[in-house]
Design an enzyme around this catalytic site. Structure first.
Site, PDB file in Angstrom:
ATOM      1  N   ASP A  22      10.699   6.016   6.865  1.00 44.77           N
ATOM      2  CA  ASP A  22       9.794   4.905   6.219  1.00 44.77           C
ATOM      3  C   ASP A  22      10.213   3.893   5.922  1.00 44.77           C
ATOM      4  O   ASP A  22       9.472   3.531   4.860  1.00 44.77           O
ATOM      5  CB  ASP A  22       8.832   5.801   5.537  1.00 44.77           C
ATOM      6  CG  ASP A  22       7.214   5.155   5.583  1.00 44.77           C
ATOM      7  OD1 ASP A  22       7.105   4.105   6.230  1.00 44.77           O
ATOM      8  OD2 ASP A  22       6.398   5.671   4.868  1.00 44.77           O
ATOM      9  N   PHE A  25       9.907  -2.633  10.902  1.00 43.50           N
ATOM     10  CA  PHE A  25      10.868  -3.808  11.055  1.00 43.50           C
ATOM     11  C   PHE A  25       9.988  -5.032  10.775  1.00 43.50           C
ATOM     12  O   PHE A  25      10.522  -6.261  10.946  1.00 43.50           O
ATOM     13  CB  PHE A  25      11.847  -3.691  12.093  1.00 43.50           C
ATOM     14  CG  PHE A  25      12.950  -2.971  11.881  1.00 43.50           C
ATOM     15  CD1 PHE A  25      13.234  -2.259  10.674  1.00 43.50           C
ATOM     16  CD2 PHE A  25      13.836  -2.702  12.816  1.00 43.50           C
ATOM     17  CE1 PHE A  25      14.258  -1.379  10.574  1.00 43.50           C
ATOM     18  CE2 PHE A  25      15.303  -2.306  12.558  1.00 43.50           C
ATOM     19  CZ  PHE A  25      15.343  -1.419  11.563  1.00 43.50           C
ATOM     20  N   ARG A  26       8.717  -4.922  10.673  1.00 38.35           N
ATOM     21  CA  ARG A  26       7.875  -6.064  10.160  1.00 38.35           C
ATOM     22  C   ARG A  26       7.711  -7.263  11.368  1.00 38.35           C
ATOM     23  O   ARG A  26       7.222  -8.511  10.720  1.00 38.35           O
ATOM     24  CB  ARG A  26       8.285  -6.740   9.106  1.00 38.35           C
ATOM     25  CG  ARG A  26       8.489  -5.872   7.804  1.00 38.35           C
ATOM     26  CD  ARG A  26       7.070  -5.425   7.065  1.00 38.35           C
ATOM     27  NE  ARG A  26       7.070  -4.692   5.997  1.00 38.35           N
ATOM     28  CZ  ARG A  26       6.404  -3.426   5.948  1.00 38.35           C
ATOM     29  NH1 ARG A  26       5.597  -3.026   6.990  1.00 38.35           N
ATOM     30  NH2 ARG A  26       6.422  -2.944   4.762  1.00 38.35           N
TER      31      ARG A  26
HETATM   32  O1  DOR Z   1       4.042   2.797   1.458  1.00 40.77           O
HETATM   33  C1  DOR Z   1       3.859   2.525   2.602  1.00 40.77           C
HETATM   34  N1  DOR Z   1       4.372   1.592   3.350  1.00 40.77           N
HETATM   35  N2  DOR Z   1       3.248   3.506   3.594  1.00 40.77           N
HETATM   36  C2  DOR Z   1       2.816   3.255   4.819  1.00 40.77           C
HETATM   37  O2  DOR Z   1       1.927   3.963   5.169  1.00 40.77           O
HETATM   38  C3  DOR Z   1       2.981   1.807   5.154  1.00 40.77           C
HETATM   39  C4  DOR Z   1       4.189   1.262   4.674  1.00 40.77           C
HETATM   40  C5  DOR Z   1       4.434  -0.260   4.900  1.00 40.77           C
HETATM   41  O3  DOR Z   1       4.111  -0.572   6.164  1.00 40.77           O
HETATM   42  O4  DOR Z   1       4.384  -0.915   3.934  1.00 40.77           O
HETATM   43 ZN    ZN Z   2       5.345   4.082   7.540  1.00 43.61          ZN
HETATM   44 ZN    ZN Z   3       2.675   6.123   6.358  1.00 44.17          ZN
END
Ligand code: DOR
Ligand code: ZN
Ligand code: ZN
Length: 434
Positions: free
Chosen positions: A300, A60-61
């Site tokens: 993810d 969620f950044r």
């Molecule tokens: O594609 C991905 N994005 N893999 C990750 O492990 C991290 C994630 C991200 O935080 O953007």
């Molecule tokens: Zn991830």
């Molecule tokens: Zn990952």
């Protein structure tokens, strides 16, 4: 306050049953064929009634990054039937100390003060030098430190064995061994940085991060593991699933539904780590899922802004949003008869709640929190970014027609999302059972 959800088809890991659910306050009081008195009633005739989804893997950044925040993230989750999320630590700064986890919690509560908020927990970020903090966040291993450690405030210790978004990376096997030995539960991004580095001048993303990178990382995990649990994120093929047999295993909807071909259509919007793979890998992943070899579905959810995804190729970040579409994607398959509904519920509700020790989550049963989703199985909708709630404003599933969308999402006993409208019903930080 009491609430009765009547006449629905209730799906639990044990099967489907026509039943009424009585909710008192924030908890489920009874599952019954009778019609007890209640302050309010929701008629769920013709609907599937399932436990709220626990998504153990979202980004969620916050703090410090773009693409999502806890208002838009919570809305996306609730509209997608997700009532609990476990958020990853690769933020700016990354969540690598107890103090930073506590600050993150304050930020979440502040940011959502006047909006809905999904139930949430955080993964703790491992580095090569913060092993000492693992017991401070209450995840010290059974071998010794639990009693001397702090109250548990993290879902797991997250290790990036391959670099991805952010700076978190643990490359050195002895550091990895130290973390796995010190941690009761470790979540791993298993791609081997050494393999990725060797391939850095390959022409495309898939060949820069081949399946061998994932297999090699899992082999290292097998060598370095301690006594704690290990949860391997986003496995992409049957070979990885087999090799990771001793671990908890996660698959994402994007590796189950999309392939590398999508790069031809939407370019770097389809760039993700680990990469989308071939159709035969994708199929082998589905077969593993159908054989019961996948414990959890994690979205993810890794939203990046359109602007960053449109940038020059090498610099484009990896990741795609998904928290709002995971449940409809899986339910749609189930409604077509491809997978039993009970299995979907196990992978999306029960298993993540039990693996991460989330007290009161993942089940429709007396005493459990009333996190419940009502689905109208007849309603088909087309995925369109402008109907989703992501701050990033795009989805890799644009145009796909799916059944299995939430009509009502109930969060800790209160309706949080009803037919496209959000209330201010708020979730909160999860409680850990161990
Ligand atoms: O594609 C991905 N994005 N893999 C990750 O492990 C991290 C994630 C991200 O935080 O953007
Ligand atoms: Zn991830
Ligand atoms: Zn990952």
């Amino acid at each position: 306050m009491s609430l009765l959800i009547k006449n629905g088809t209730v799906v639990t890991e044990g099967g489907m049953q026509r039943a009424n659910i009585l909710i008192r306050g924030r908890r489920i009081a009874a599952l019954t064929s009778s019609e007890p008195n209640s302050d309010r009633v929701i008629d769920a005739e013709g609907m599937l009634v399932i436990p709220g989804v626990v998504d153990p893997h979202v980004h969620f950044r916050q703090p410090g990054m773009e693409g999502e925040d806890w208002v838009t993230g919570s809305m996306s989750a609730l509209a997608g039937g997700v009532t609990t999320v476990l958020d990853m630590p690769n933020t700016r700064p990354p969540a690598t100390t107890k103090a930073l986890l506590e600050e993150k919690q304050q930020l979440v509560e502040l940011q959502t003060a006047s909006s809905a908020l999904v139930n949430y927990g955080f993964h703790f970020g491992a580095t090569s030098s913060n092993v000492g903090e693992i017991s401070a966040v209450g995840l010290g291993s059974a071998e010794g430190e639990v009693s001397g450690g702090g109250r548990r405030i993290a879902a797991s210790v997250k290790v990036f064995m391959g670099s991805s978004t952010g700076d978190l990376l643990v490359e050195d096997p002895s550091a990895l061994r130290g973390i796995l030995g010190a941690s009761r539960l470790t979540t791993v991004h298993a791609e081997d940085e050494a393999v990725i580095r060797e391939r850095c001048d390959q022409p495309d993303h898939l060949s820069r991060r081949p399946k061998e990178a994932a297999l090699s990382a899992i082999r290292k995990l097998l060598q370095c593991r301690g006594r704690g649990g290990v949860y391997v994120c986003h496995l992409t093929s049957a070979e990885e699933i087999q090799l990771a047999e001793q671990f908890y295993r996660e698959a994402t909807p994007h590796h189950l539904f999309l392939t590398d071909d999508l790069m031809k259509k939407i370019g770097n919007f389809a760039k993700v780590n680990p990469p989308l793979r071939s159709e035969s890998d994708r199929r082998s992943l589905w077969e593993s899922l159908l054989e019961g070899r996948i414990d959890c579905i994690g979205s993810d959810h890794a939203p990046h802004t359109r602007l960053s995804k449109e940038g020059a190729s090498g610099a484009v970040p990896s990741g795609m949003p998904g928290v709002e579409t995971s449940l409809p994607l899986l339910l749609d398959r189930s409604l077509r008869g491809e997978i039993a509904l009970e299995r979907v519920i196990s992978m999306m509700c029960l298993n993540p709640a039990s693996i991460f020790g989330l007290r009161g989550k993942g089940r429709i049963a007396p005493g459990y929190d009333a996190d419940i989703v009502l689905i109208d199985p007849k309603e088909e909708r087309t995925v369109r970014a402008d109907r989703l709630h992501y701050k990033c404003g795009w989805t890799p599933y644009e145009g796909l027609r799916l059944r299995g969308w939430p009509k009502i999402t109930i969060l800790n006993g209160a309706e949080a999302y009803v037919d496209g409208v959000f209330t201010k019903a708020r979730g909160g930080h999860v409680k850990y059972a161990f």
